[in-house]
Design a protein around this motif. Structure first.
Motif, PDB file in Angstrom:
ATOM      1  N   GLN A  52       0.808  -1.236  -0.054  1.00 27.37           N
ATOM      2  CA  GLN A  52       0.077  -0.105   0.167  1.00 27.37           C
ATOM      3  C   GLN A  52       0.629   1.267   0.107  1.00 27.37           C
ATOM      4  OE1 GLN A  52      -3.960   0.991   1.648  1.00 27.37           O
ATOM      5  NE2 GLN A  52      -2.375   1.555   3.241  1.00 27.37           N
TER       6      GLN A  52
ATOM      7  N   ASP B  10       3.952  -0.677   4.103  1.00 26.86           N
ATOM      8  CA  ASP B  10       2.237  -0.444   4.753  1.00 26.86           C
ATOM      9  C   ASP B  10       1.989  -1.485   3.758  1.00 26.86           C
ATOM     10  OD1 ASP B  10       0.008  -0.838   5.849  1.00 26.86           O
ATOM     11  OD2 ASP B  10      -0.776   1.105   5.665  1.00 26.86           O
TER      12      ASP B  10
ATOM     13  N   ASP C 232      -1.662  -1.475  12.550  1.00 27.31           N
ATOM     14  CA  ASP C 232      -2.798  -0.554  11.774  1.00 27.31           C
ATOM     15  C   ASP C 232      -3.982  -0.657  12.039  1.00 27.31           C
ATOM     16  OD1 ASP C 232      -3.929   1.355  11.370  1.00 27.31           O
ATOM     17  OD2 ASP C 232      -3.426   1.660   8.700  1.00 27.31           O
TER      18      ASP C 232
ATOM     19  N   GLU D 116       4.781  -1.812   7.837  1.00 25.38           N
ATOM     20  CA  GLU D 116       3.561  -1.810   8.764  1.00 25.38           C
ATOM     21  C   GLU D 116       2.229  -2.834   8.843  1.00 25.38           C
ATOM     22  OE1 GLU D 116       1.815   1.910   8.624  1.00 25.38           O
ATOM     23  OE2 GLU D 116       0.288   1.652   8.646  1.00 25.38           O
ATOM     24  N   ASP D 117       1.679  -3.313   9.326  1.00 27.82           N
ATOM     25  CA  ASP D 117       0.530  -4.556   8.830  1.00 27.82           C
ATOM     26  C   ASP D 117       0.646  -5.635   7.675  1.00 27.82           C
ATOM     27  OD1 ASP D 117      -1.595  -3.289  10.910  1.00 27.82           O
ATOM     28  OD2 ASP D 117      -2.632  -2.934   9.330  1.00 27.82           O
TER      29      ASP D 117
ATOM     30  N   LYS E 219       3.069  10.011  10.003  1.00 29.59           N
ATOM     31  CA  LYS E 219       3.036   9.178   8.905  1.00 29.59           C
ATOM     32  C   LYS E 219       1.500  10.183   8.418  1.00 29.59           C
ATOM     33  CE  LYS E 219       1.527   5.675   6.261  1.00 29.59           C
ATOM     34  NZ  LYS E 219       0.832   4.084   7.143  1.00 29.59           N
TER      35      LYS E 219
HETATM   36 ZN    ZN Z   1      -2.262   1.024   6.916  1.00 30.12          ZN
END
Ligand code: ZN
Ligand code: PGA
Length: 440
Positions: A165, A244, A314, A287-288, A390
């Motif tokens: 992402q 992410d 997240d 992230e994630d 962020k």
């Molecule tokens: Zn995220």
């Protein structure tokens, strides 16, 4: 002490051109504070509900119910309260809708009011918001180290061109916030030139990053590394990479799909893939990495890579104190992405923050993919002194407004308050324990 005399909500429009809720709170002194609800595209299953009208008009996204809830239900419940008592104001919001995800009032209604309240409180004291937050919650203010998007996947509606992402840079080696932005600008420009030469430039994402046409996900990390070099930087020295995966969009436990790579992966294969990326590229934060239902995968990921990278929850944590505590018990991550809208009120978001801090975790305050001119996150990150922020990319005014606000805050606080590399070096005791255990 000033008290609330008026509460008013209106429909305004966000950075995607979608309707959202703005709340304004007026005090007996005449002071006004405002807050605008941001909106997520990759929303976690555990976060506060975003109340939309449904139906066909405005694609079902109108917010007249949420606006009405502020004007009819929330206003009478908080008028008369002292503005400096954020806790009681938020408690009233929680009491009005005790459903776990605020489905009745709407998290978009409560977050707008909660943020309007903290703005009004700061204004009533004649203080900038960051200072009010740092004094109210007894924190040492720090200018945050940002994560800034260079490439992005695009939104679900627009169709993904990348499965990752966000591909972001961090400049922990910068001497101040101004230098972070200058280095980032060079990298953003270099990435754009590389894309143009290679015929991969297609536009920008919702959050302002380049939206490329790549053949594989790894190519994106490779090109970002090249862009860092082209900007005159040695990858991994002053500049590092954060990604992410937002992996809840990619599937569920043991059943992930990377469209661009035309691969189906089980959890073990996802771990191996990201492990290879961590080895090959200067990645310091993921992230994630796995979906929000893949707790065992998260535990394994954190066990294997938690000593090398920030493992950021997240969607997995949804800015929820209980979920942070459970993740800490499971040793499933080592950093919290804090989004007030996921919690629904500032007080609940701070509950998640305190739980994360109690574990020695790091915290990254975050904006959302649907944003506005509201710059609360810049003040929140600075006032809490949490060290990282962020907000998306380096273009589009709803993003740049947040970076520019950090520059203004830095002028007030001085460059010595810039967090620099410190938030990345602050390894938790929990993490150290795990690593020591592994290496002995
Ligand atoms: Zn995220
Ligand atoms: P969202 O995504 O705001 O669309 O939920 C942001 C993120 O995943 O960090």
């Amino acid at each position: 002490m000033s008290v609330i005399t008026h509460v008013f909500a209106r429909r305004v429009w966000d950075s995607r051109g979608h309707p959202t809720v703005e709340a304004a709170i007026r005090l007996d002194s005449g002071v006004i504070g405002r807050g605008i609800a941001p909106a997520g595209a990759s929303r976690g299953a555990h976060e506060a509900a975003d109340l939309r009208d449904g139906g066909t008009r405005l694609a079902g996204m109108d917010v007249s119910k949420a606006v009405d809830n502020v004007n009819r239900l929330i206003a009478p419940a908080i008028i008369g309260l002292p503005i400096l008592d954020q806790f009681t104001i938020d408690e009233r919001l929680i009491a009005l809708d005790p459903s776990p995800r605020k489905e009745h009032l709407g998290g978009n209604a409560t977050v707008a009011v909660s943020l309007a309240a903290i703005h009004a409180a700061a204004a009533s004291q004649g203080r900038p918001l960051w200072q009010h937050i740092s004094e109210t919650y007894n924190r040492i203010p720090r200018i945050p180290l940002p994560q800034i998007q260079i490439f992005g996947a695009g939104t679900t509606d627009a169709g993904h061109r990348l499965d990752i992402q966000d591909l972001m840079v961090m400049v922990p080696g910068a001497k101040d916030f101004d230098e972070v932005l200058e280095v980032t600008c060079e990298i953003y420009l270099a990435a754009g030139e590389l894309l143009s030469w290679r015929g991969e430039r297609t536009g920008v994402t919702d959050e302002g990053g380049h939206w490329p046409a790549f053949d594989s996900n790894e190519q994106a990390i490779e090109l970002l590394t090249l862009a860092i070099q082209k900007a005159g930087e040695k990858p991994g020295a002053r500049v590092v990479i954060a990604i992410d995966m937002a992996a809840s969009r990619l599937g569920t436990r043991d059943a992930y799909r990377l469209d661009l790579d035309q691969r189906n992966l089980d959890t073990a294969a996802m771990l191996d893939l990201m492990g290879r990326w961590i080895e090959a590229y200067p990645i310091t934060s993921i992230e994630d990495p796995l979906s929000e239902d893949d707790t065992e995968g998260w535990m394994e990921f954190n066990r294997r890579f938690g000593g090398q990278v920030q493992v950021v929850g997240d969607d997995y944590l949804a800015t929820n104190a209980k979920r942070v505590q459970e993740a800490a018990r499971d040793r499933a991550c080592n950093a919290l992405l804090l989004t007030v809208g996921q919690a629904g009120t500032l007080t609940e978001a701070l509950g998640a923050y305190h739980s994360a801090e109690a574990q020695g975790w790091r915290t990254i305050v975050s904006a959302r993919s649907g944003e506005s001119e509201d710059v609360t996150v810049s003040h929140l990150a600075t006032g809490l002194g949490c060290g990282q922020l962020k907000v998306g990319s380096f273009t589009r005014s709803e993003r740049v407004a947040k970076w520019n606000e950090c520059l203004r805050i830095q002028d007030e606080l001085g460059t010595s308050a810039f967090a620099g590399a410190e938030p990345l070096e602050r390894a938790s005791t929990h993490e150290r324990g795990t690593n020591q255990h592994e290496t002995t």
